[in-house]
Design a protein around this motif. Structure first.
Motif, PDB file in Angstrom:
ATOM      1  N   GLU A 114      13.434  -0.884  14.672  1.00 34.73           N
ATOM      2  CA  GLU A 114      13.373   0.329  15.469  1.00 34.73           C
ATOM      3  C   GLU A 114      12.041   1.058  15.257  1.00 34.73           C
ATOM      4  O   GLU A 114      11.505   1.673  16.164  1.00 34.73           O
ATOM      5  CB  GLU A 114      14.531   1.228  15.020  1.00 34.73           C
ATOM      6  CG  GLU A 114      14.915   2.305  15.986  1.00 34.73           C
ATOM      7  CD  GLU A 114      16.071   3.108  15.393  1.00 34.73           C
ATOM      8  OE1 GLU A 114      15.959   4.331  15.359  1.00 34.73           O
ATOM      9  OE2 GLU A 114      17.068   2.489  14.932  1.00 34.73           O
ATOM     10  N   HIS A 115      11.545   0.986  14.030  1.00 36.69           N
ATOM     11  CA  HIS A 115      10.344   1.758  13.717  1.00 36.69           C
ATOM     12  C   HIS A 115       9.092   0.910  13.648  1.00 36.69           C
ATOM     13  O   HIS A 115       8.029   1.404  13.312  1.00 36.69           O
ATOM     14  CB  HIS A 115      10.517   2.486  12.385  1.00 36.69           C
ATOM     15  CG  HIS A 115      11.597   3.504  12.440  1.00 36.69           C
ATOM     16  ND1 HIS A 115      11.587   4.538  13.327  1.00 36.69           N
ATOM     17  CD2 HIS A 115      12.738   3.626  11.725  1.00 36.69           C
ATOM     18  CE1 HIS A 115      12.674   5.266  13.160  1.00 36.69           C
ATOM     19  NE2 HIS A 115      13.393   4.731  12.199  1.00 36.69           N
TER      20      HIS A 115
ATOM     21  N   SER B 147      -0.714   3.089   4.887  1.00 40.31           N
ATOM     22  CA  SER B 147      -0.560   2.982   6.337  1.00 40.31           C
ATOM     23  C   SER B 147      -0.904   1.591   6.842  1.00 40.31           C
ATOM     24  O   SER B 147      -0.704   1.282   8.000  1.00 40.31           O
ATOM     25  CB  SER B 147      -1.478   3.981   7.040  1.00 40.31           C
ATOM     26  OG  SER B 147      -1.391   5.234   6.442  1.00 40.31           O
TER      27      SER B 147
ATOM     28  N   GLN C  35       5.855  -0.737  14.502  1.00 39.37           N
ATOM     29  CA  GLN C  35       4.789  -0.500  15.468  1.00 39.37           C
ATOM     30  C   GLN C  35       3.493  -0.974  14.865  1.00 39.37           C
ATOM     31  O   GLN C  35       3.438  -1.340  13.696  1.00 39.37           O
ATOM     32  CB  GLN C  35       4.709   0.976  15.819  1.00 39.37           C
ATOM     33  CG  GLN C  35       4.435   1.849  14.613  1.00 39.37           C
ATOM     34  CD  GLN C  35       4.343   3.309  15.011  1.00 39.37           C
ATOM     35  OE1 GLN C  35       5.104   3.802  15.801  1.00 39.37           O
ATOM     36  NE2 GLN C  35       3.383   3.989  14.463  1.00 39.37           N
TER      37      GLN C  35
ATOM     38  N   TYR D  52       7.402   4.602   9.337  1.00 36.66           N
ATOM     39  CA  TYR D  52       6.840   4.641  10.684  1.00 36.66           C
ATOM     40  C   TYR D  52       5.504   3.909  10.766  1.00 36.66           C
ATOM     41  O   TYR D  52       5.119   3.419  11.810  1.00 36.66           O
ATOM     42  CB  TYR D  52       6.642   6.080  11.161  1.00 36.66           C
ATOM     43  CG  TYR D  52       7.909   6.853  11.360  1.00 36.66           C
ATOM     44  CD1 TYR D  52       9.135   6.205  11.466  1.00 36.66           C
ATOM     45  CD2 TYR D  52       7.895   8.238  11.448  1.00 36.66           C
ATOM     46  CE1 TYR D  52      10.303   6.906  11.627  1.00 36.66           C
ATOM     47  CE2 TYR D  52       9.062   8.949  11.623  1.00 36.66           C
ATOM     48  CZ  TYR D  52      10.269   8.290  11.709  1.00 36.66           C
ATOM     49  OH  TYR D  52      11.408   8.994  11.873  1.00 36.66           O
ATOM     50  N   ALA D  53       4.795   3.895   9.640  1.00 31.18           N
ATOM     51  CA  ALA D  53       3.492   3.249   9.665  1.00 31.18           C
ATOM     52  C   ALA D  53       3.637   1.729   9.685  1.00 31.18           C
ATOM     53  O   ALA D  53       2.657   1.006   9.740  1.00 31.18           O
ATOM     54  CB  ALA D  53       2.661   3.683   8.467  1.00 31.18           C
TER      55      ALA D  53
ATOM     56  N   ALA E   8      -1.184   2.044  11.967  1.00 32.02           N
ATOM     57  CA  ALA E   8      -2.058   3.092  12.477  1.00 32.02           C
ATOM     58  C   ALA E   8      -3.510   2.778  12.156  1.00 32.02           C
ATOM     59  O   ALA E   8      -3.837   2.317  11.067  1.00 32.02           O
ATOM     60  CB  ALA E   8      -1.663   4.410  11.842  1.00 32.02           C
TER      61      ALA E   8
ATOM     62  N   VAL F 262       5.797   6.191   5.567  1.00 30.93           N
ATOM     63  CA  VAL F 262       5.662   4.792   5.172  1.00 30.93           C
ATOM     64  C   VAL F 262       6.438   3.894   6.135  1.00 30.93           C
ATOM     65  O   VAL F 262       5.967   2.847   6.566  1.00 30.93           O
ATOM     66  CB  VAL F 262       6.163   4.594   3.723  1.00 30.93           C
ATOM     67  CG1 VAL F 262       6.231   3.125   3.364  1.00 30.93           C
ATOM     68  CG2 VAL F 262       5.257   5.322   2.756  1.00 30.93           C
TER      69      VAL F 262
ATOM     70  N   VAL G  83      -0.129   7.733   7.243  1.00 33.89           N
ATOM     71  CA  VAL G  83       0.762   8.472   6.363  1.00 33.89           C
ATOM     72  C   VAL G  83      -0.016   9.600   5.711  1.00 33.89           C
ATOM     73  O   VAL G  83      -1.117   9.402   5.213  1.00 33.89           O
ATOM     74  CB  VAL G  83       1.342   7.557   5.266  1.00 33.89           C
ATOM     75  CG1 VAL G  83       2.426   8.281   4.503  1.00 33.89           C
ATOM     76  CG2 VAL G  83       1.883   6.292   5.871  1.00 33.89           C
TER      77      VAL G  83
ATOM     78  N   VAL H  76       2.358   9.934  12.873  1.00 34.50           N
ATOM     79  CA  VAL H  76       2.083   8.833  11.955  1.00 34.50           C
ATOM     80  C   VAL H  76       1.191   7.790  12.616  1.00 34.50           C
ATOM     81  O   VAL H  76       0.270   7.259  11.993  1.00 34.50           O
ATOM     82  CB  VAL H  76       3.389   8.194  11.444  1.00 34.50           C
ATOM     83  CG1 VAL H  76       3.088   6.970  10.608  1.00 34.50           C
ATOM     84  CG2 VAL H  76       4.177   9.197  10.625  1.00 34.50           C
ATOM     85  N   SER H  77       1.428   7.509  13.897  1.00 35.35           N
ATOM     86  CA  SER H  77       0.595   6.471  14.515  1.00 35.35           C
ATOM     87  C   SER H  77      -0.816   6.978  14.780  1.00 35.35           C
ATOM     88  O   SER H  77      -1.751   6.202  14.911  1.00 35.35           O
ATOM     89  CB  SER H  77       1.237   5.957  15.802  1.00 35.35           C
ATOM     90  OG  SER H  77       1.390   7.006  16.713  1.00 35.35           O
TER      91      SER H  77
END
Lengths: 93, 315
Positions: free
Chosen positions: B160-161, B62, B163, B95-96, B166, B93, A57, A52-53
């Motif tokens: 936690e997720h 993202s 970041q 994690y982004a 992206a 969604v 998505v 994902v990073s």
């Protein structure tokens, strides 16, 4: 020897459509070996943070060639993958 | 009488048929009317799925939280006709870095109002019910997303997720095949969907035929009307949910047997707490989050069932 990396990105456990996409990629890899292009097919998990990073998505199945997502949300044809791989080789040469 | 897109047999028509004749008669009746609506629903679903500009949409998804909720609501119905894309998208969604709220909204909106089930609800039951179903789903999905994003356990998952968003520039360059290939692809996808869903759908129809034939009308009239009816419908509708559109046909059958429209809406909305998805989601988010959104979805289906029933006078 030309190296091309094909990543098939889908959920884990893989869904039926992602497996179909992977089969296509593997067939192409087999076929192109004869013409001197070494294609490695890898499965990437669409639900992992790394993916994902890197790609954002995605709609699965997605296919990335040398780290660039080219196909999203559908099963590609063999000819299509073959062309994408060959394009990737030419770009580097 | 106008040509009907839905089955025309009434429960009384089943009397006098042998046990093995019931599903056959029902299926024949269903397909003499329903095939065109099924064909239409699958084809439209396939075409929309193929032609939604997925890369553009995903780039926005993202890009962080700003427009997260609105996007989740608008996109979910179009991208998730295939249930196997839903949980990965939920994870994506989250994690982004779009936050747990939009992710949950997306997750709840997707099965509740995907194009296939809305088209089928409209054609088989009524467009009014289909419209109300969309509105109610939007409200519930939004509420659940916002509430969960405020709970301590929701926030914990989000941290936690969390970041950096992206940066997908340069890593996504979708190639577009020519139009004729895309049309073929969309029909292929429609066929794939049909292949996935129809076997279960057929089994479901057989079950529905027996319900219509053997379930006495007074039982439905007693238990599936009024406030009790809504509570009961919302509870049965949940575990029974399978992503196969059967709930629509069964809902129609029960409506015919005397279920109130309010209860019908609760029944149709009982989907988001389907167990298979909950399991998959619980691996990404914690059980507390899953339980919270199930509870909200359930409360929402009861609330809107009551509201709709009261407004149109069919409780």
């Amino acid at each position: 020897m030309n190296e091309v990396k094909v990543e098939v990105i889908g959920p884990d456990p893989p869904c039926a459509r992602c497996q179909a996409a992977r089969k296509v990629a593997e067939k192409v890899a087999e076929k192109l070996k004869a013409s001197g292009i070494n294609v490695t097919v890898a499965k990437a998990n669409a639900m992992s943070k790394d993916v994902v990073s890197k790609y954002g998505v995605l709609v699965s199945p997605a296919v990335a060639i040398n780290g660039v997502v080219k196909i999203m949300g559908r099963i590609p044809g063999e000819a299509e993958i073959e062309k994408l791989v060959k394009d990737a080789v030419e770009k580097r040469v | 009488m106008a040509y009907s897109l839905a089955p025309t047999m009434k429960p009384a028509d089943f009397h006098g048929l042998a046990v093995w004749e019931i599903p056959l008669a029902y299926l024949a009746d269903y397909f003499s009317h329903g095939w065109i609506c099924l064909l239409f629903a699958f084809t439209v679903a396939g075409i929309i799925y193929e032609f939604v500009p997925k890369d553009v949409v995903m780039k926005y998804m993202s890009s962080g939280r700003a427009s997260g909720y609105a996007l989740a609501l608008i996109i979910a119905p179009f991208l998730t006709v295939c249930s196997c894309t839903m949980v990965p998208l939920f994870a994506g969604v989250l994690y982004a870095g779009s936050g747990i709220g939009p992710a949950i909204t997306f997750l709840l909106m997707a099965p509740a109002a995907n194009i296939l089930s809305i088209l089928l609800t409209g054609e088989m039951i009524s467009w009014e019910v289909a419209g109300v179903r969309i509105l109610a789903s939007v409200a519930v999905a939004l509420t659940a997303g916002i509430i969960i994003s405020k709970t301590p356990w929701g926030k914990a998952i989000e941290r936690e997720h969390q970041q950096n968003s992206a940066d997908t520039r340069g890593t996504v360059e979708i190639v577009k095949p020519p139009l004729d290939e895309r049309l073929t692809a969309s029909l292929k996808f429609a066929a794939y969907l049909a292949k996935q869903i129809l076997p279960y759908f057929l089994l479901g129809l057989v079950a529905v035929s027996y319900v219509e034939a053997y379930l006495p009308e007074d039982i439905v009239g007693t238990y599936l009307t009024g406030v009790t009816g809504i509570l009961l419908a919302s509870i049965i509708g949940g575990p029974l949910y399978t992503p196969t559109l059967v709930e629509i046909v069964l809902g129609r059958g029960l409506l015919e047997l005397g279920m109130s429209k309010g209860a019908l809406l609760s029944w149709l909305m009982g989907q988001p707490y389907d167990v298979a998805n909950a399991l998959a989601v619980s691996r990404i988010a914690k059980w507390k989050v899953v339980l919270t959104y199930m509870l909200i979805a359930w409360a929402g289906s009861v609330f809107f069932g009551l509201l709709y029933g009261a407004l149109i006078g069919s409780l």
